[in-house]
Write a protein that holds these residues in place. Structure first.
Motif, PDB file in Angstrom:
ATOM      1  N   MET A   1       0.843  -1.197   0.000  1.00  0.00           N
ATOM      2  CA  MET A   1       0.000   0.000   0.000  1.00  0.00           C
ATOM      3  C   MET A   1       0.881   1.251   0.000  1.00  0.00           C
ATOM      4  SD  MET A   1      -2.772   1.277   2.859  1.00  0.00           S
ATOM      5  CE  MET A   1      -3.582  -0.319   2.911  1.00  0.00           C
ATOM      6  N   GLU A   2       0.603   2.152  -0.933  1.00  0.00           N
ATOM      7  CA  GLU A   2       1.374   3.392  -0.990  1.00  0.00           C
ATOM      8  C   GLU A   2       0.889   4.381   0.064  1.00  0.00           C
ATOM      9  OE1 GLU A   2       2.509   5.209  -4.723  1.00  0.00           O
ATOM     10  OE2 GLU A   2       1.476   3.602  -5.792  1.00  0.00           O
ATOM     11  N   PHE A   3       1.790   5.260   0.451  1.00  0.00           N
ATOM     12  CA  PHE A   3       1.468   6.310   1.417  1.00  0.00           C
ATOM     13  C   PHE A   3       1.836   7.650   0.794  1.00  0.00           C
ATOM     14  CE2 PHE A   3       2.330   9.005   5.154  1.00  0.00           C
ATOM     15  CZ  PHE A   3       1.136   8.818   5.851  1.00  0.00           C
ATOM     16  N   LEU A   4       0.825   8.474   0.510  1.00  0.00           N
ATOM     17  CA  LEU A   4       1.017   9.763  -0.158  1.00  0.00           C
ATOM     18  C   LEU A   4       0.866  10.873   0.871  1.00  0.00           C
ATOM     19  CD1 LEU A   4      -1.258   8.999  -3.243  1.00  0.00           C
ATOM     20  CD2 LEU A   4       1.190   8.513  -2.982  1.00  0.00           C
ATOM     21  N   ARG A   5       1.753  11.863   0.827  1.00  0.00           N
ATOM     22  CA  ARG A   5       1.732  12.913   1.847  1.00  0.00           C
ATOM     23  C   ARG A   5       1.930  14.278   1.197  1.00  0.00           C
ATOM     24  NH1 ARG A   5       5.048  14.264   6.945  1.00  0.00           N
ATOM     25  NH2 ARG A   5       3.417  14.567   8.486  1.00  0.00           N
ATOM     26  N   PRO A   6       0.923  14.795   0.496  1.00  0.00           N
ATOM     27  CA  PRO A   6       1.065  16.101  -0.150  1.00  0.00           C
ATOM     28  C   PRO A   6       1.159  17.229   0.873  1.00  0.00           C
ATOM     29  CG  PRO A   6      -1.209  15.354  -0.258  1.00  0.00           C
ATOM     30  CD  PRO A   6      -0.408  14.204   0.288  1.00  0.00           C
ATOM     31  N   ALA A   7       1.852  18.295   0.475  1.00  0.00           N
ATOM     32  CA  ALA A   7       2.034  19.438   1.377  1.00  0.00           C
ATOM     33  C   ALA A   7       1.053  20.554   1.101  1.00  0.00           C
ATOM     34  CB  ALA A   7       3.463  19.965   1.270  1.00  0.00           C
ATOM     35  N   THR A   8       0.381  20.527  -0.051  1.00  0.00           N
ATOM     36  CA  THR A   8      -0.565  21.577  -0.417  1.00  0.00           C
ATOM     37  C   THR A   8      -1.869  20.958  -0.897  1.00  0.00           C
ATOM     38  OG1 THR A   8       0.116  21.687  -2.737  1.00  0.00           O
ATOM     39  CG2 THR A   8       1.358  23.049  -1.145  1.00  0.00           C
ATOM     40  N   TRP A   9      -2.913  21.788  -0.903  1.00  0.00           N
ATOM     41  CA  TRP A   9      -4.216  21.317  -1.386  1.00  0.00           C
ATOM     42  C   TRP A   9      -4.140  20.953  -2.862  1.00  0.00           C
ATOM     43  CZ3 TRP A   9      -8.318  19.081   0.171  1.00  0.00           C
ATOM     44  CH2 TRP A   9      -9.499  19.103  -0.576  1.00  0.00           C
ATOM     45  N   ALA A  10      -3.456  21.756  -3.657  1.00  0.00           N
ATOM     46  CA  ALA A  10      -3.324  21.468  -5.083  1.00  0.00           C
ATOM     47  C   ALA A  10      -2.634  20.127  -5.299  1.00  0.00           C
ATOM     48  CB  ALA A  10      -2.548  22.587  -5.774  1.00  0.00           C
ATOM     49  N   ALA A  11      -1.611  19.854  -4.519  1.00  0.00           N
ATOM     50  CA  ALA A  11      -0.914  18.582  -4.650  1.00  0.00           C
ATOM     51  C   ALA A  11      -1.805  17.418  -4.223  1.00  0.00           C
ATOM     52  CB  ALA A  11       0.366  18.610  -3.819  1.00  0.00           C
ATOM     53  N   ALA A  12      -2.633  17.652  -3.216  1.00  0.00           N
ATOM     54  CA  ALA A  12      -3.562  16.605  -2.774  1.00  0.00           C
ATOM     55  C   ALA A  12      -4.560  16.274  -3.874  1.00  0.00           C
ATOM     56  CB  ALA A  12      -4.288  17.053  -1.506  1.00  0.00           C
ATOM     57  N   LEU A  13      -5.091  17.295  -4.540  1.00  0.00           N
ATOM     58  CA  LEU A  13      -6.031  17.062  -5.636  1.00  0.00           C
ATOM     59  C   LEU A  13      -5.364  16.325  -6.786  1.00  0.00           C
ATOM     60  CD1 LEU A  13      -7.990  20.451  -5.759  1.00  0.00           C
ATOM     61  CD2 LEU A  13      -8.744  18.281  -4.771  1.00  0.00           C
ATOM     62  N   GLU A  14      -4.129  16.680  -7.088  1.00  0.00           N
ATOM     63  CA  GLU A  14      -3.400  15.997  -8.152  1.00  0.00           C
ATOM     64  C   GLU A  14      -3.171  14.529  -7.802  1.00  0.00           C
ATOM     65  OE1 GLU A  14       0.187  18.147  -8.781  1.00  0.00           O
ATOM     66  OE2 GLU A  14      -0.820  19.960  -9.528  1.00  0.00           O
ATOM     67  N   ALA A  15      -2.840  14.267  -6.554  1.00  0.00           N
ATOM     68  CA  ALA A  15      -2.619  12.893  -6.125  1.00  0.00           C
ATOM     69  C   ALA A  15      -3.905  12.076  -6.201  1.00  0.00           C
ATOM     70  CB  ALA A  15      -2.065  12.873  -4.701  1.00  0.00           C
ATOM     71  N   LYS A  16      -5.014  12.677  -5.803  1.00  0.00           N
ATOM     72  CA  LYS A  16      -6.301  11.980  -5.856  1.00  0.00           C
ATOM     73  C   LYS A  16      -6.721  11.731  -7.299  1.00  0.00           C
ATOM     74  CE  LYS A  16     -10.112  10.389  -3.875  1.00  0.00           C
ATOM     75  NZ  LYS A  16     -10.116   9.016  -3.326  1.00  0.00           N
ATOM     76  N   ALA A  17      -6.443  12.684  -8.193  1.00  0.00           N
ATOM     77  CA  ALA A  17      -6.773  12.501  -9.605  1.00  0.00           C
ATOM     78  C   ALA A  17      -5.954  11.373 -10.215  1.00  0.00           C
ATOM     79  CB  ALA A  17      -6.536  13.797 -10.367  1.00  0.00           C
ATOM     80  N   ALA A  18      -4.699  11.299  -9.832  1.00  0.00           N
ATOM     81  CA  ALA A  18      -3.825  10.268 -10.377  1.00  0.00           C
ATOM     82  C   ALA A  18      -4.140   8.886  -9.813  1.00  0.00           C
ATOM     83  CB  ALA A  18      -2.368  10.628 -10.085  1.00  0.00           C
ATOM     84  N   MET A  19      -4.638   8.851  -8.579  1.00  0.00           N
ATOM     85  CA  MET A  19      -4.949   7.576  -7.927  1.00  0.00           C
ATOM     86  C   MET A  19      -6.294   7.691  -7.212  1.00  0.00           C
ATOM     87  SD  MET A  19      -2.553   5.313  -5.336  1.00  0.00           S
ATOM     88  CE  MET A  19      -1.272   5.109  -6.571  1.00  0.00           C
ATOM     89  N   PRO A  20      -7.416   7.585  -7.959  1.00  0.00           N
ATOM     90  CA  PRO A  20      -8.747   7.751  -7.349  1.00  0.00           C
ATOM     91  C   PRO A  20      -9.018   6.775  -6.214  1.00  0.00           C
ATOM     92  CG  PRO A  20      -8.890   7.848  -9.740  1.00  0.00           C
ATOM     93  CD  PRO A  20      -7.504   7.401  -9.418  1.00  0.00           C
TER      94      PRO A  20
END
Length: 291
Positions: A1-20
Motif C-alpha cells: 500500500m502506498e502512502f502519499l503525503r502532499p504538502a498543499t491542497w493542489a498537490a492533494a487534488l493531483e494525487a487523488k486525480a492520479a490515484m482515485p
C-alpha cells in the motif's frame, strides 16, 4: 500500500486525480480501524495532515462559517460551540478525548456512516459540503443531498472534501443520542433539531435509523404549518411531531438495537429536543444540553 503525503491542497487534488482509489486520512480514526480489521484495503493512503488550510475556519462575507475538513472536534467545541451548538453537542459525544483530538467532521462526512454523530446536526443546520477535484473544480453539495446509501456519499472518485459551510445558529439547537452505554459508543440512534425563529421553521436530522442520515421532512413541514411561535408548545403538536419523526426513520435490527426500539427512541428524542429548544427560545437562553 502506498502512502502519499502532499504538502498543499493542489498537490492533494493531483494525487487523488492520479490515484482515485487512494483513501484520504486526517485523524484516521475510522480508516485505521477498517484497515486493522481487514474491512477495507485502499490502493493508497492520502495523508492530508500537512495541508494547513484544512485546519482553518473563517466567517465568510455572507455570514456563514466555512470550517475546514481538518478542524478536529475539540477545536470545533472550543472555538465554535457558541455558534454551532448542535454540532458541538454531537462532537462532545464522539469517542474519547483522544479521538476528539484527532477526529474531524470532514472524516465523518467521508466515511458517510449512518451512525456518524455529526450528520444529524449538519442536516438540521442546513450545512453545505464543499468538495473539489483537479479536473472540475469546486462543487457545493447540500447535506441533504450528500448521503446516498450505507457508507456511500455524493463524492466522485477524484474529489476530496475541503470544508463545510454552515450558518451560525439563529435559535436553539440540540442533539440527542442513544447508545448502549454513556460514553465511547456508536449511536443506536440519534436526533438533532435546530430552531430557525426568523424563518419560523425547524430543521431536523436523524442518525443511525435508516440507510443514510436523513431529515424528518414531514415533521418539519408539520411544524411549519402548525407551530404557534408566540405561544406555549401545544402538547398535541409535540406528540404529532414525535410520531412523524419516528415515521421518517427506516431502521433495522442489529447487534446494537432493534428496529422497533430505534423507531420509538427517535420519537422520544424528537419530542425531548423540541421541548428543550422551545423552552430555551421562550426563556431567551441558548441551548446548552449535550445529551
Amino acid at each position: 500500500m502506498e502512502f502519499l503525503r502532499p504538502a498543499t491542497w493542489a498537490a492533494a487534488l493531483e494525487a487523488k486525480a492520479a490515484m482515485p482509489g487512494a483513501a484520504p486520512i486526517q485523524g484516521g480514526t475510522d480508516m485505521m480501524v477498517e484497515i486493522n480489521f481487514d474491512v477495507h484495503r485502499p490502493d493508497a493512503l492520502l495523508d492530508l495532515n500537512r495541508v494547513a488550510e484544512l485546519t482553518r475556519w473563517t466567517t465568510e462575507e455572507d455570514g456563514r462559517l466555512r470550517v475546514g475538513a481538518g478542524v478536529p472536534y475539540t477545536r470545533l467545541i472550543d472555538e465554535l460551540g457558541d455558534r454551532l451548538p448542535g454540532l458541538a453537542q454531537a462532537a462532545r459525544t464522539v469517542g474519547s478525548p483522544q479521538i476528539r483530538n484527532r477526529g474531524t467532521v470532514g472524516g465523518n462526512l467521508g466515511a458517510a456512516s449512518p451512525a456518524g454523530d455529526s450528520h444529524p446536526p449538519l442536516l438540521a443546520g442546513d450545512a453545505v459540503i464543499e468538495v473539489e477535484s483537479a479536473a472540475r473544480g469546486v462543487r457545493m453539495i447540500p447535506a441533504a443531498e450528500f448521503y446516498l446509501g450505507v457508507k456511500r456519499s455524493a463524492l466522485l472518485p477524484d474529489e476530496l472534501i475541503r470544508a463545510f459551510w454552515m450558518s451560525p445558529a439563529s435559535g436553539p439547537q440540540y442533539f440527542s443520542k442513544v447508545g448502549t452505554r454513556n460514553a465511547m459508543v456508536i449511536a443506536v440512534c440519534s436526533f438533532a433539531i435546530a430552531l430557525h425563529p426568523g424563518e419560523r421553521r425547524v430543521g431536523t436530522g436523524i442518525g443511525s435509523a435508516a440507510p443514510t442520515p436523513r431529515r424528518a421532512v414531514a415533521a418539519e413541514e408539520f411544524l411549519a404549518a402548525e407551530l404557534d411561535w408566540d405561544a406555549r408548545l401545544d402538547p398535541e403538536v409535540l406528540r404529532r411531531f414525535g410520531e412523524l419523526a419516528s415515521e421518517a426513520a427506516s431502521p433495522i435490527d442489529d447487534v446494537r438495537g432493534t428496529a422497533g426500539y430505534r423507531g420509538h427512541a427517535i420519537g422520544v428524542m424528537a419530542r425531548r429536543t423540541l421541548t428543550w429548544a422551545w423552552n430555551d427560545l421562550r426563556s431567551g437562553h441558548p441551548g446548552r444540553r449535550a445529551g
